[in-house]
Design a protein around this motif. Structure first.
Motif, mmCIF file in Angstrom:
data_model
loop_
_atom_site.group_PDB
_atom_site.id
_atom_site.type_symbol
_atom_site.label_atom_id
_atom_site.label_comp_id
_atom_site.label_asym_id
_atom_site.label_seq_id
_atom_site.Cartn_x
_atom_site.Cartn_y
_atom_site.Cartn_z
ATOM 1 N N LEU A 1 0.754 -1.104 0.034
ATOM 2 C CA LEU A 1 0.110 -0.083 -0.027
ATOM 3 C C LEU A 1 0.713 1.425 0.013
ATOM 4 O O LEU A 1 0.701 2.198 -0.760
ATOM 5 C CB LEU A 1 -0.927 0.093 1.100
ATOM 6 C CG LEU A 1 -2.184 -0.861 1.087
ATOM 7 C CD1 LEU A 1 -2.893 -1.212 2.638
ATOM 8 C CD2 LEU A 1 -3.148 -0.579 -0.013
ATOM 9 N N ALA A 2 1.936 1.260 0.679
ATOM 10 C CA ALA A 2 2.702 2.410 0.561
ATOM 11 C C ALA A 2 3.340 2.666 -0.834
ATOM 12 O O ALA A 2 3.349 3.724 -0.994
ATOM 13 C CB ALA A 2 4.212 2.255 1.751
ATOM 14 N N VAL A 3 3.700 1.640 -1.544
ATOM 15 C CA VAL A 3 4.111 1.880 -2.971
ATOM 16 C C VAL A 3 3.044 2.341 -3.595
ATOM 17 O O VAL A 3 3.198 3.351 -4.641
ATOM 18 C CB VAL A 3 4.488 0.406 -3.304
ATOM 19 C CG1 VAL A 3 4.833 0.584 -4.996
ATOM 20 C CG2 VAL A 3 5.883 -0.047 -2.838
ATOM 21 N N VAL A 4 1.697 1.910 -3.672
ATOM 22 C CA VAL A 4 0.756 2.485 -4.121
ATOM 23 C C VAL A 4 0.588 3.957 -3.837
ATOM 24 O O VAL A 4 0.195 4.937 -4.805
ATOM 25 C CB VAL A 4 -0.725 1.708 -3.916
ATOM 26 C CG1 VAL A 4 -1.932 2.622 -4.533
ATOM 27 C CG2 VAL A 4 -0.582 0.503 -4.554
ATOM 28 N N GLN A 5 0.510 4.366 -2.652
ATOM 29 C CA GLN A 5 0.456 5.772 -2.168
ATOM 30 C C GLN A 5 1.521 6.761 -3.067
ATOM 31 O O GLN A 5 1.252 7.716 -3.528
ATOM 32 C CB GLN A 5 0.651 5.930 -0.505
ATOM 33 C CG GLN A 5 -0.695 5.437 0.245
ATOM 34 C CD GLN A 5 -0.201 5.617 1.575
ATOM 35 O OE1 GLN A 5 0.892 5.630 2.004
ATOM 36 N NE2 GLN A 5 -1.533 5.836 2.175
#
Length: 67
Positions: free
Chosen positions: A20-24
């Protein structure tokens, strides 16, 4: 009476938080204007309980620990 804003949440697995951090990050780089939660604060909210008296938080925790 003192209250606290209360939620029932599930902690996400570390691998999910990393993804999710990568998506953000990708959304931010794409110029999406949004307020992103810090990865350390990511969780899945199951229920918003609202403002709960501080004195009642322990009882809520006890019930949830038994679920």
């Amino acid at each position: 009476m003192q209250t606290i804003r209360t939620f029932v949440t599930i902690k996400l697995p570390e691998e999910a938080i990393k993804k999710l951090a990568v998506v953000q990050r990708d959304l931010q780089r794409a110029g999406i204007k949004a307020r992103f939660t810090a990865p350390t604060n990511l969780h899945l909210t199951l229920k918003f309980l609202g403002e709960v008296p501080v004195a009642g938080v322990g009882a809520i925790k006890d019930v949830l620990d038994n679920v």
